[in-house]
Design a protein around this motif. Sequence first.
Motif, PDB file in Angstrom:
ATOM      1  N   ALA A   1      45.181  35.509   3.396  1.00 57.82           N
ATOM      2  CA  ALA A   1      44.170  35.850   4.399  1.00 57.82           C
ATOM      3  C   ALA A   1      44.276  34.948   5.618  1.00 57.82           C
ATOM      4  CB  ALA A   1      42.775  35.739   3.778  1.00 57.82           C
TER       5      ALA A   1
ATOM      6  N   GLU B   1      46.607  42.885   7.490  1.00 58.40           N
ATOM      7  CA  GLU B   1      45.269  42.801   8.058  1.00 58.40           C
ATOM      8  C   GLU B   1      44.236  42.866   6.936  1.00 58.40           C
ATOM      9  OE1 GLU B   1      42.393  45.353  11.130  1.00 58.40           O
ATOM     10  OE2 GLU B   1      44.573  45.687  11.077  1.00 58.40           O
ATOM     11  N   LEU B   2      43.160  42.083   7.080  1.00 57.26           N
ATOM     12  CA  LEU B   2      42.080  42.095   6.098  1.00 57.26           C
ATOM     13  C   LEU B   2      41.203  43.326   6.285  1.00 57.26           C
ATOM     14  CD1 LEU B   2      40.915  38.362   6.215  1.00 57.26           C
ATOM     15  CD2 LEU B   2      42.043  39.482   4.291  1.00 57.26           C
TER      16      LEU B   2
ATOM     17  N   ARG C   1      37.582  40.585   4.165  1.00 52.45           N
ATOM     18  CA  ARG C   1      36.907  39.540   4.946  1.00 52.45           C
ATOM     19  C   ARG C   1      35.729  38.962   4.165  1.00 52.45           C
ATOM     20  NH1 ARG C   1      38.208  43.183   9.110  1.00 52.45           N
ATOM     21  NH2 ARG C   1      36.153  44.189   8.983  1.00 52.45           N
TER      22      ARG C   1
ATOM     23  N   TYR D   1      37.103  36.761   1.413  1.00 54.28           N
ATOM     24  CA  TYR D   1      37.651  35.515   1.946  1.00 54.28           C
ATOM     25  C   TYR D   1      36.548  34.460   2.071  1.00 54.28           C
ATOM     26  CZ  TYR D   1      39.476  32.147   5.311  1.00 54.28           C
ATOM     27  OH  TYR D   1      39.848  30.986   5.947  1.00 54.28           O
ATOM     28  N   ASN D   2      35.418  34.830   2.658  1.00 51.16           N
ATOM     29  CA  ASN D   2      34.316  33.875   2.816  1.00 51.16           C
ATOM     30  C   ASN D   2      33.777  33.404   1.458  1.00 51.16           C
ATOM     31  OD1 ASN D   2      34.368  33.995   5.648  1.00 51.16           O
ATOM     32  ND2 ASN D   2      33.040  35.800   5.687  1.00 51.16           N
TER      33      ASN D   2
END
Length: 295
Positions: free
Chosen positions: A15, A58-59, A64, A67-68
């Motif tokens: 990522a 691409e995420l 996304r 990832y967080n």
Amino acid sequence: MDLDPRLLRYFVAVAEELNFSRAAHRLHISQPPLSYAIKQLESAIQAQLLVRTSRHVELTAAGRALYNESLFLLRKNADVQKLIQRIDAGLHGQIKIGFVGSMLYRRLSEVITLFQQHYPDIEHVLLELNSAEQIELIEHGGLDIGFIHANPVPSAISRLDLVSESFSICLPDTHPLADEAYLDLNELAQDDFIFFSRSFSPSYYETLLSMCLQAGFFPKVKNEARHWLSVASLVSQGMGVSIVPECLSRSGLSGIRFLPFEHEQKSICSLIWSELPPSQIKEKHIKLVRNVYGC
């Protein structure tokens, strides 16, 4: 969902790099295992995390979000590992410390300061208790270490004598003999005495009684107290006279005098602890106490 931290680390690398080749190099693995790991992760989550072409990564919205969350979970996992390692090394946690009031004048503040300086991540809980209460709590796991007056302790409890000092006669400053430099104990044969409570410390009660008997009289014990500071406070209020550990002369209490007298008895304070369960935190604190008192 219980996600493998290894898969999360692999996903975070992809990522952030948005390139499988660079991510594999960063992770020190080849690219095929990395691609397989990402597919495993997508299968476990049942969502597409990346849009991949031959030239571009691409995420997705789900990627996304993961990832967080992955950053948070990996950071938390690392923090937990560090915490467990520090607890295992005796550098984190809590230690409960019992003490009798007279320890305030026997370098207890110095000891606690050293505890806090050496082990700032350990919570030091201080409890003022008499010796009998501490012995019982140590025996049942309610205290880690205790600072007590000389008392017999069960075989399961370890004891280390720290300080041995003389006793002093304690008089109200209004007493006719208060301005003397030295007294014979038998000069107080007609006075009312305040003794340390027999029920809470039979050994100290017997020590005071034996000193009076050796001086040739049986004391008139009118009052008893559970703490030496309470004994001294009662003396300051004119409730009687007493025999107290010499260290109480450093208490700063007003209205009393401390006078030396001839005797052979000693006031002893000791450190007590249980070896079970074994604890690195406890062992490290006991070592510091040994260093302070040179024993």
